[in-house]
Design an enzyme around this catalytic site. Sequence first.
Site, PDB file in Angstrom:
ATOM      1  CG  HIS A 101      -2.222  -1.131   1.259  1.00 22.01           C
ATOM      2  ND1 HIS A 101      -2.590  -1.510   2.322  1.00 22.01           N
ATOM      3  CD2 HIS A 101      -2.266  -1.843   0.188  1.00 22.01           C
ATOM      4  CE1 HIS A 101      -3.677  -2.093   1.885  1.00 22.01           C
ATOM      5  NE2 HIS A 101      -3.484  -3.321   0.576  1.00 22.01           N
TER       6      HIS A 101
ATOM      7  CB  CYS B 240       4.328  19.096 -13.882  1.00 17.00           C
ATOM      8  SG  CYS B 240       3.167  17.106 -12.533  1.00 17.00           S
TER       9      CYS B 240
ATOM     10  CG  ASN C  60      -5.677 -10.192  15.272  1.00 17.38           C
ATOM     11  OD1 ASN C  60      -6.519  -9.980  16.471  1.00 17.38           O
ATOM     12  ND2 ASN C  60      -6.002  -9.424  13.781  1.00 17.38           N
TER      13      ASN C  60
ATOM     14  CD  GLU D  97     -11.226  -8.096  18.087  1.00 17.93           C
ATOM     15  OE1 GLU D  97     -11.320  -7.933  18.831  1.00 17.93           O
ATOM     16  OE2 GLU D  97     -11.229  -7.433  16.237  1.00 17.93           O
TER      17      GLU D  97
END
Length: 256
Positions: free
Chosen positions: A125, A159, A222, A224
């Site tokens: 990402h 630009c 994790n 949860e």
Amino acid sequence: MWMNLINQADIEEVARKILQIGEIVVLSGAGISTESGIPDFRSPGGIWSRYDFNEYATIDALLANPVKVFGFFKQFIKPLSKATPNPAHNSLARLEEAGVVKVVITQNIDNLHQRAGSKNVVELHGNALRSRCMKCLKVYPTDEIETNKYGFPPICPDCNGLIKPDVILFGEMLPEEALKKAYEYSSNAKLMLVIGTSGTVAPASGLPYIAKKNGADIVEINIEPTILTKDVTDYFLQGKASEIMESLKEKILYGK
Ligand code: NAD
């Protein structure tokens, strides 16, 4: 205390499995960085409990209202510059150095894996430390953009294009090369360690399924259970990423 909840027997079993397999692929998400002071998106108190992502994290929102969305970026990026890697990032870097971690595929944009010393990082990402002109694609350090040297919202002096943090917004394509590598590593993985992701943002959320389909064991860390837990996870280690990773690293490297 959290530490008491962590099941050391399960961690030992996973450590043995990893030692047997030798080389593993890691997929990380925002949850690995919450202990570095960067809020995730979907936990209670996470960013989307305060902001509607349709208004702040889509390419359409940015183009419709750059001032509003850039105000949000500024707030989101501020804690990133102060954050430092936590024991989960550090353990992964140490395990890469020891030849156990082959690659970290990350959805994070905070650069903390690299700062911890991980060398082979696939950024799905982007990276918030960089900014990029949307028109001519020139790259600027986000630090420089933050000074408002190029205005607010920032405009490329070359630009006149809009400069935005080099992160993927909803509605944008993922970087092709990174995605290709992520698919390759996932398809060839014998064990995938999935840390701190809700498993809800595609296409990253599909990687554990690809790994599993090709015969990999899936270990999930994790605080949860997630959608992955019931769908693909073979070993679920519940607790904070920093504590579990520190413990896992000690068992893998030193047998303790
Ligand atoms: P998410 O917010 O959807 O889910 C985070 C997950 O981490 C949750 O399942 C939560 O239970 C878990 N978690 C929270 N703290 C934890 C801890 N200490 N130890 C273990 N698990 C913990 O995050 P996502 O799945 O990565 O998807 C969100 C998107 O948000 C990604 O695309 C990413 O680019 C972006 N994002 C990145 C950052 C960052 O770079 N640090 C921060 C917020 C969001």
